[in-house]
Design an enzyme around this catalytic site. Structure first.
Site, PDB file in Angstrom:
ATOM      1  N   ASP A   1      41.598  55.791  35.017  1.00 14.56           N
ATOM      2  CA  ASP A   1      42.266  54.402  35.206  1.00 14.56           C
ATOM      3  C   ASP A   1      43.390  54.231  34.213  1.00 14.56           C
ATOM      4  OD1 ASP A   1      41.883  51.711  36.285  1.00 14.56           O
ATOM      5  OD2 ASP A   1      41.994  51.224  33.713  1.00 14.56           O
TER       6      ASP A   1
ATOM      7  N   HIS B   1      40.045  48.809  42.215  1.00 13.05           N
ATOM      8  CA  HIS B   1      41.245  47.988  42.704  1.00 13.05           C
ATOM      9  C   HIS B   1      41.775  48.225  44.129  1.00 13.05           C
ATOM     10  CE1 HIS B   1      43.461  50.593  40.468  1.00 13.05           C
ATOM     11  NE2 HIS B   1      43.265  50.032  39.277  1.00 13.05           N
TER      12      HIS B   1
ATOM     13  N   GLY C   1      49.105  43.424  34.443  1.00  9.73           N
ATOM     14  CA  GLY C   1      47.660  42.851  34.526  1.00  9.73           C
ATOM     15  C   GLY C   1      47.319  41.390  34.101  1.00  9.73           C
TER      16      GLY C   1
ATOM     17  N   HIS D   1      46.728  40.843  27.861  1.00 13.21           N
ATOM     18  CA  HIS D   1      48.122  40.956  26.998  1.00 13.21           C
ATOM     19  C   HIS D   1      48.352  39.604  26.134  1.00 13.21           C
ATOM     20  CE1 HIS D   1      48.562  44.586  29.169  1.00 13.21           C
ATOM     21  NE2 HIS D   1      48.350  44.070  30.232  1.00 13.21           N
TER      22      HIS D   1
ATOM     23  N   HIS E   1      41.559  55.498  40.044  1.00  9.95           N
ATOM     24  CA  HIS E   1      42.853  54.576  40.104  1.00  9.95           C
ATOM     25  C   HIS E   1      43.804  55.629  40.807  1.00  9.95           C
ATOM     26  CE1 HIS E   1      45.853  52.175  38.052  1.00  9.95           C
ATOM     27  NE2 HIS E   1      46.718  53.146  38.763  1.00  9.95           N
TER      28      HIS E   1
ATOM     29  N   HIS F   1      39.009  45.519  30.674  1.00  6.66           N
ATOM     30  CA  HIS F   1      39.323  46.278  29.702  1.00  6.66           C
ATOM     31  C   HIS F   1      39.163  45.505  28.314  1.00  6.66           C
ATOM     32  CE1 HIS F   1      41.686  49.014  32.430  1.00  6.66           C
ATOM     33  NE2 HIS F   1      41.724  47.620  33.232  1.00  6.66           N
ATOM     34  N   LEU F   2      38.689  45.975  27.550  1.00  8.81           N
ATOM     35  CA  LEU F   2      38.183  45.186  26.147  1.00  8.81           C
ATOM     36  C   LEU F   2      39.317  45.616  25.164  1.00  8.81           C
ATOM     37  CD1 LEU F   2      34.339  45.398  26.309  1.00  8.81           C
ATOM     38  CD2 LEU F   2      36.052  43.550  27.022  1.00  8.81           C
TER      39      LEU F   2
ATOM     40  N   ASP G   1      39.160  43.514  36.994  1.00  9.73           N
ATOM     41  CA  ASP G   1      39.968  44.299  36.241  1.00  9.73           C
ATOM     42  C   ASP G   1      40.741  43.472  35.180  1.00  9.73           C
ATOM     43  OD1 ASP G   1      41.904  46.166  35.579  1.00  9.73           O
ATOM     44  OD2 ASP G   1      43.157  45.857  37.440  1.00  9.73           O
TER      45      ASP G   1
END
Length: 405
Positions: free
Chosen positions: A129, A209, A303, A288, A156, A64-65, A284
């Site tokens: 996802d 995942h 996450g 944050h 997901h 996740h970018l 994954d």
């Protein structure tokens, strides 16, 4: 002028070609040019990699970018720098950004695009996802449409009504801590459903995942029937359990989705790595801000970051511990991810992309989140002492990151 880079004297491991030997590797103009016991290359930049392991570049299928929309958490620039520092030469960015795009016209185009258009634009997979697909009919259609364009559906697996309001795994630890839990059955139900739908449609399904023993078993049984299904596991699900939520005293870096499960689930994932039910390891990576995490446990974001810790954790806690071989780890991080999504790379055969990960199996280091290149620091692995780490990351024949020996 040509770009020429010669890696001399390394132990080259290429699982796709059953290769494990001390060789020189020559990269020319972004491709693998030569691999032999002694390569002479006039005009090439030479890097001595004796004592190091040279592998096809590692590929993370689940990153996740955060850009666009949450650049305070991560950007494409910081995320890819973190990836290079972690030994990854390529990452697959998940589409759950906020918003999907920052220009209305482009956003409408994305929302209205057909799968064929997405394929032509460079999309290698489609995914739900972060927003699990409750409708079996919609998942069936997704698999059918994706099949028409040879796209993989990255799944997901979470039954929303069973996971609603949950902060961790359902079980004795959650009961003791007074937190609402999500049962592992909620994941396994969806894995079972979607493996059956992949069998029905002939579509390609990849389970993101995987975290439960029942999920691994469903994938294993599907593979045995010839279903086109693959699965990934993350380092945190392979190494940690829900007991850490208790022993860390509600440290929100232990909060993720899917949640950390029970020990029997962790052991089943490791067995899946060993017998092939689990095809690859993915991070994954979910960055944050402090504000997202420094709150009550049930209000914290799900996450952890993983790009800069995944490879070292796997080298120390899986390979050095004797749970899997080094060749198998390289397969899980390179060869299989490339094959699953039909990506270039995953091999050091002549003509392959000059994407290379070099490993130092002897380097000891302590995980220090303050030194991460990622914008975020949310990890439960801070302070862990590990042996083995990436030493050099080469993308397109050029050094993207290197650690001094």
């Amino acid at each position: 002028m040509t770009d020429r880079l010669l890696l001399k004297g390394g132990r080259v491991i290429d699982p796709g070609r059953s290769l494990d030997a001390d060789l020189d590797l020559l990269l020319v103009d972004g491709e693998v040019a030569e691999l032999d016991t002694r390569v002479a290359a006039r005009g090439a930049e030479v890097i001595d990699v004796s004592g190091l392991v040279v592998c096809p570049g590692f590929i993370d299928l689940h990153t996740h970018l955060r850009q666009p929309g949450r650049e305070d958490k991560e950007t494409i620039a910081t995320g890819t720098r973190a990836a290079a520092a972690g030994g990854f030469t390529a990452v697959c960015a998940m589409p759950n950004t906020e918003p999907v795009n920052d220009q209305a016209g482009i956003t409408r185009a994305i929302l209205e695009a057909e799968y064929g258009d997405l394929r032509e634009a460079g999309c290698v997979a489609v995914s739900d996802d972060g927003r699990p697909m409750a409708s079996a009919r919609m998942m069936r259609r997704a698999l059918e449409y994706a099949k028409a364009f040879d796209l993989t559906v990255i799944d997901h697996c979470e039954e929303p009504t069973l996971a609603q309001g949950a902060s961790m795994n359902e079980g004795p630890v959650a009961t003791m801590l007074g937190l609402r839990g999500a049962p592992g059955a909620g994941e396994a139900i969806m894995v079972e459903r979607d493996v059956l739908l992949a069998e029905l449609t002939g579509g390609k399904l990849h389970i993101a995942h995987a975290s439960t023993a029942a999920s691994v078993d469903a994938v294993r049984r599907g593979k045995a029937r010839g279903v086109r299904v693959t699965a990934e596991a993350t380092p945190h699900h392979l190494l940690l359990t829900d007991e850490l939520v208790r022993t860390s005293e509600y440290d929100t870096s232990t909060k993720m989705n899917p949640p950390l499960r029970a020990e029997e689930d962790r052991q089943a994932l490791i067995q899946g790595l060993r017998d092939g039910a689990v095809d690859c390891i993915a991070t994954d990576h979910a960055p944050h801000t402090v504000d997202d995490k420094k709150v009550e446990y049930d209000a914290a974001a799900f996450g952890i970051v993983g790009l800069e810790t995944a490879v070292a954790l796997c080298l120390d806690r899986l390979v050095a511990a004797g749970l899997i071989s080094l060749g198998r780890l390289i397969e899980l991080l390179s060869t299989r991810p490339a094959a699953i999504l039909g990506l270039p790379g995953g091999t050091l055969a002549p003509g392959a992309p000059a994407d290379v990960t070099v490993l130092d199996l002897s380097r000891r280091h302590k995980v220090d989140p303050a030194r991460f290149l990622s914008k975020s620091r949310n990890t439960p692995f801070g302070g862990w002492t590990l042996k083995g780490a990436p030493a050099l990351t080469i993308v397109g024949g050029r050094v993207a990151w290197g650690h001094g020996r």
